[in-house]
Design an enzyme around this catalytic site. Structure first.
Site, PDB file in Angstrom:
ATOM      1  N   TYR A  72       0.838  -1.206   0.000  1.00  0.00           N
ATOM      2  CA  TYR A  72       0.000   0.000   0.000  1.00  0.00           C
ATOM      3  C   TYR A  72       0.872   1.255   0.000  1.00  0.00           C
ATOM      4  O   TYR A  72       0.606   2.219  -0.718  1.00  0.00           O
ATOM      5  CB  TYR A  72      -0.917  -0.004   1.224  1.00  0.00           C
ATOM      6  CG  TYR A  72      -1.991   1.055   1.159  1.00  0.00           C
ATOM      7  CD1 TYR A  72      -3.252   0.764   0.675  1.00  0.00           C
ATOM      8  CD2 TYR A  72      -1.725   2.364   1.577  1.00  0.00           C
ATOM      9  CE1 TYR A  72      -4.240   1.746   0.594  1.00  0.00           C
ATOM     10  CE2 TYR A  72      -2.697   3.345   1.502  1.00  0.00           C
ATOM     11  CZ  TYR A  72      -3.954   3.030   1.008  1.00  0.00           C
ATOM     12  OH  TYR A  72      -4.912   3.997   0.928  1.00  0.00           O
ATOM     13  N   PHE A 124      -7.497  19.887 -24.604  1.00  0.00           N
ATOM     14  CA  PHE A 124      -8.214  18.631 -24.826  1.00  0.00           C
ATOM     15  C   PHE A 124      -9.548  18.684 -24.069  1.00  0.00           C
ATOM     16  O   PHE A 124      -9.695  19.437 -23.110  1.00  0.00           O
ATOM     17  CB  PHE A 124      -7.367  17.433 -24.389  1.00  0.00           C
ATOM     18  CG  PHE A 124      -8.027  16.127 -24.752  1.00  0.00           C
ATOM     19  CD1 PHE A 124      -8.210  15.791 -26.075  1.00  0.00           C
ATOM     20  CD2 PHE A 124      -8.498  15.266 -23.776  1.00  0.00           C
ATOM     21  CE1 PHE A 124      -8.867  14.604 -26.428  1.00  0.00           C
ATOM     22  CE2 PHE A 124      -9.142  14.080 -24.116  1.00  0.00           C
ATOM     23  CZ  PHE A 124      -9.322  13.749 -25.450  1.00  0.00           C
ATOM     24  N   ASP A 125     -10.516  17.860 -24.493  1.00  0.00           N
ATOM     25  CA  ASP A 125     -11.872  17.970 -23.915  1.00  0.00           C
ATOM     26  C   ASP A 125     -11.926  17.694 -22.424  1.00  0.00           C
ATOM     27  O   ASP A 125     -12.661  18.361 -21.695  1.00  0.00           O
ATOM     28  CB  ASP A 125     -12.877  17.095 -24.681  1.00  0.00           C
ATOM     29  CG  ASP A 125     -12.504  15.639 -24.716  1.00  0.00           C
ATOM     30  OD1 ASP A 125     -11.313  15.351 -24.825  1.00  0.00           O
ATOM     31  OD2 ASP A 125     -13.395  14.763 -24.655  1.00  0.00           O
ATOM     32  N   ASP A 215       0.322  19.405 -20.812  1.00  0.00           N
ATOM     33  CA  ASP A 215      -0.513  18.205 -20.918  1.00  0.00           C
ATOM     34  C   ASP A 215       0.287  17.284 -21.836  1.00  0.00           C
ATOM     35  O   ASP A 215       0.382  17.497 -23.037  1.00  0.00           O
ATOM     36  CB  ASP A 215      -1.874  18.593 -21.516  1.00  0.00           C
ATOM     37  CG  ASP A 215      -2.752  17.381 -21.792  1.00  0.00           C
ATOM     38  OD1 ASP A 215      -2.264  16.236 -21.655  1.00  0.00           O
ATOM     39  OD2 ASP A 215      -3.921  17.579 -22.155  1.00  0.00           O
ATOM     40  N   ALA A 217       0.409  13.900 -22.726  1.00  0.00           N
ATOM     41  CA  ALA A 217       0.013  12.548 -23.137  1.00  0.00           C
ATOM     42  C   ALA A 217       0.881  11.989 -24.275  1.00  0.00           C
ATOM     43  O   ALA A 217       1.247  10.829 -24.270  1.00  0.00           O
ATOM     44  CB  ALA A 217      -1.463  12.548 -23.550  1.00  0.00           C
ATOM     45  N   LYS A 258      -1.126   6.766 -23.322  1.00  0.00           N
ATOM     46  CA  LYS A 258      -0.640   7.086 -24.670  1.00  0.00           C
ATOM     47  C   LYS A 258       0.863   6.793 -24.716  1.00  0.00           C
ATOM     48  O   LYS A 258       1.272   5.651 -24.894  1.00  0.00           O
ATOM     49  CB  LYS A 258      -0.936   8.556 -25.008  1.00  0.00           C
ATOM     50  CG  LYS A 258      -2.392   8.840 -25.342  1.00  0.00           C
ATOM     51  CD  LYS A 258      -3.227   9.093 -24.147  1.00  0.00           C
ATOM     52  CE  LYS A 258      -4.614   9.604 -24.465  1.00  0.00           C
ATOM     53  NZ  LYS A 258      -5.439   9.663 -23.265  1.00  0.00           N
ATOM     54  N   HIS A 450     -20.067  13.784 -25.556  1.00  0.00           N
ATOM     55  CA  HIS A 450     -19.774  12.904 -26.696  1.00  0.00           C
ATOM     56  C   HIS A 450     -19.733  11.426 -26.323  1.00  0.00           C
ATOM     57  O   HIS A 450     -20.021  10.567 -27.143  1.00  0.00           O
ATOM     58  CB  HIS A 450     -18.466  13.310 -27.368  1.00  0.00           C
ATOM     59  CG  HIS A 450     -17.295  13.391 -26.451  1.00  0.00           C
ATOM     60  ND1 HIS A 450     -17.185  14.361 -25.483  1.00  0.00           N
ATOM     61  CD2 HIS A 450     -16.196  12.625 -26.334  1.00  0.00           C
ATOM     62  CE1 HIS A 450     -16.059  14.181 -24.821  1.00  0.00           C
ATOM     63  NE2 HIS A 450     -15.438  13.128 -25.311  1.00  0.00           N
TER      64      HIS A 450
HETATM   65  N1  PM9 Z   1      -7.338  11.327 -24.830  1.00  0.00           N
HETATM   66  C1  PM9 Z   1      -8.021  10.252 -26.804  1.00  0.00           C
HETATM   67  O1  PM9 Z   1      -8.641   9.342 -27.376  1.00  0.00           O
HETATM   68  C2  PM9 Z   1      -8.900   9.396 -24.610  1.00  0.00           C
HETATM   69  C3  PM9 Z   1     -10.223   9.934 -24.237  1.00  0.00           C
HETATM   70  S1  PM9 Z   1     -11.340  10.350 -25.481  1.00  0.00           S
HETATM   71  C4  PM9 Z   1     -11.717   8.844 -26.244  1.00  0.00           C
HETATM   72  O2  PM9 Z   1      -7.343  11.093 -27.430  1.00  0.00           O
HETATM   73  C5  PM9 Z   1      -4.946  14.619 -23.806  1.00  0.00           C
HETATM   74  C6  PM9 Z   1      -4.153  15.403 -24.779  1.00  0.00           C
HETATM   75  C7  PM9 Z   1      -5.638  13.507 -24.195  1.00  0.00           C
HETATM   76  C8  PM9 Z   1      -6.395  12.766 -23.221  1.00  0.00           C
HETATM   77  C9  PM9 Z   1      -7.154  11.643 -23.571  1.00  0.00           C
HETATM   78  C10 PM9 Z   1      -6.380  13.224 -21.874  1.00  0.00           C
HETATM   79  C11 PM9 Z   1      -7.117  12.478 -20.805  1.00  0.00           C
HETATM   80  C12 PM9 Z   1      -5.679  14.335 -21.542  1.00  0.00           C
HETATM   81  N2  PM9 Z   1      -4.981  15.023 -22.514  1.00  0.00           N
HETATM   82  O3  PM9 Z   1      -8.115   9.514 -21.126  1.00  0.00           O
HETATM   83  O4  PM9 Z   1      -8.088  10.413 -18.841  1.00  0.00           O
HETATM   84  O5  PM9 Z   1      -5.594  13.137 -25.468  1.00  0.00           O
HETATM   85  O6  PM9 Z   1      -6.200   9.056 -19.605  1.00  0.00           O
HETATM   86  O7  PM9 Z   1      -6.490  11.292 -20.508  1.00  0.00           O
HETATM   87  C13 PM9 Z   1      -8.055  10.359 -25.372  1.00  0.00           C
HETATM   88  P1  PM9 Z   1      -7.276   9.995 -19.990  1.00  0.00           P
END
Ligand code: PM9
Length: 458
Positions: A72, A124-125, A215, A217, A258, A450
């Protein structure tokens, strides 16, 4: 003659996928209310919905999984990951989270307050969602070139410094918790940000006393484009470029699904101990104790290896060249695309693909449904449905770019799969004049609609 490169791996385990008939696909997508998120995965032949958490792990990563420490507190897996983040990215402080949006939730809980503004490059969304959820506003400062899909520009993810400085002049610094730079910029088409731009944003932000957050990813793909396109970086390793990129940031959020090449996970990287302490408080409330934060020890171990593999040139070359192969096939057939091709996906310009349909018909969604029916290929809409409603007026937001994204999972599909995707979309392109209407929304969630939206054919 020079030998071509090939994938720097061979395949050790496979998973069957099943073809379906057009009639079955029409039945399934109708039952799914024309929302591709509602399809079952076995109703999809080639799944390009996302490159998030859908990659294939290496034997080194699976071996690391077996060595996971599930204590843990104070697990060795946590320290393995801490060391990888320090070595590859350069931050002293980090907090694991269960995925990227959880990292946003934790960090923004510590930093973003009601009434503030957060400038950035096409947030990003989930990032925008977490800003607006806190009754703050995201301000887009992406360069204008990003919104012209026909224009070749090496760094369409760049922040426009004039737009950013305008925000810094318009609002007092207490109203701007940070600027966020998304690398690569997903919403503008997987487009990279140059080191020159990162440095300039950092200098400008220092002048105004504003923190810089990345950000991150797809940070490794961003570094690959810098190596290929930015003068002075051609002889540097990806790892050297990554280190320099992050040297201009105060903190970062990461969706490890990613460029961490893992199926789940995220983290926050920080330079400042005080911010780490504040964020730790929210990590414990929302995610878990600070040495696991929603991740299993085995997953932290796999991520430590994944970060290392994702920052190797040969891996990035094979990934990004496969995407360019798909892009070139489509481009040669005249399919309108965001150019240059993105790092993780091909983005099809639905406005140019379906010029006769009004925007209220949700063009990219219409195209996504057509491609699924044609070939069993699942892409995703990056357009007006994703852009959601304006939080103040509740009117639909119609973004400049209306894109169908074909995101390629890491190390999963072959070039033959890319041929099927290309032919499927080319077939739709050839019958595009027969597509006379799109879709209207019949049900939607108040935020990030979405994922669960329900549609009907107009
Ligand atoms: N991105 C993508 O498919 C997964 C969710 S929508 C189907 O592109 C950025 C630049 C992203 C992102 C996720 C996140 C959120 C933050 N920033 O999905 O929560 O492209 O791990 O990350 C998706 P998480």
């Amino acid at each position: 003659m020079e030998l071509p490169y090939s994938e720097p791996y061979k395949i050790k385990m496979v998973e069957p996928i099943y073809p379906s008939t057009r009639e079955e696909r029409v039945k399934w997508i109708t039952a799914a209310k024309f929302n591709l998120f509602n399809l079952k995965s076995n109703q999809v032949l080639i799944d390009l919905l996302t490159d998030s958490g859908t990659g294939a792990m290496s034997d080194r990563q699976w071996a690391a999984i077996m060595m996971g420490d599930e204590s843990y507190a104070g697990a060795s897996s946590y320290y393995n990951l801490k060391e990888a983040i320090k070595n590859i990215i350069g931050f002293d402080y980090f907090l694991p989270t269960h995925q990227g949006r959880a990292a946003e939730n934790v960090l923004f809980s510590a930093m973003v307050k009601e009434g503030q503004v957060v400038p950035g490059n096409s947030h990003f969304d989930t990032t925008k969602g977490h800003i607006e959820f806190r009754k703050a506003h995201a301000i887009d400062c992406t360069i204008d070139e990003a919104f012209n899909t026909t224009l070749e520009h090496p760094f369409k993810g760049n922040v426009d410094l004039n737009k950013l400085e305008k925000v810094y002049k318009e609002y007092p610094k207490e109203k701007i918790p940070f600027v966020i730079i998304t690398i690569t910029c997903n919403s503008s088409g997987g487009q990279p940000v140059s080191i020159e731009n990162m440095k300039a944003v950092s200098e400008l932000s220092k002048k105004y006393g504003i923190k810089v957050i990345y950000d991150s990813a797809r940070f490794a793909e961003n570094a690959y484009f810098i190596k290929l396109r930015e003068k002075g970086y051609e002889n540097k390793t990806i790892k050297e470029i990554v280190k320099e990129m992050f040297s201009y940031a105060d903190a970062m959020t990461m969706s490890s699904k990613k460029d961490g090449i893992v199926n789940i996970g995220g983290f926050i990287g920080m330079r400042d101990e005080e911010l780490f302490k504040q964020a730790s408080f929210y990590n414990i409330i929302f995610e878990g104790y600070i040495t696991y934060g929603g991740m299993a020890g085995r997953d932290m171990n796999a991520l430590a290896v994944g970060l290392d593999e994702a920052t190797e040139f040969v891996y990035l070359q094979s990934r990004i060249e496969q995407i360019a192969y798909l892009g070139k096939k489509l481009k040669d057939a005249g399919v309108p695309l965001q150019q240059p091709f993105g790092g993780h996906a091909i983005f099809v310009d639905a406005k140019r693909f379906l010029p006769n349909l009004p925007k209220e018909h949700f063009l990219a969604q219409t195209l996504a449904v057509e491609l699924y029916i044609e070939a069993g290929v699942r892409g995703v809409e990056i357009g007006a449905i994703l852009a959601d409603r304006d939080p103040d007026t509740r009117e639909n937001r119609f973004p400049d770019l209306e894109l169908l994204r074909l995101a390629i999972p890491r190390r999963v599909y072959t070039y033959k799969h890319m041929d099927v995707v290309a032919q499927g979309l080319i077939n739709v392109f050839e019958r595009r004049n027969e597509i006379l209407s799109g879709y209207r929304i019949v049900k939607e969630a108040p935020l990030m609609r979405h994922f669960t939206v329900e549609l009907e054919k107009i």
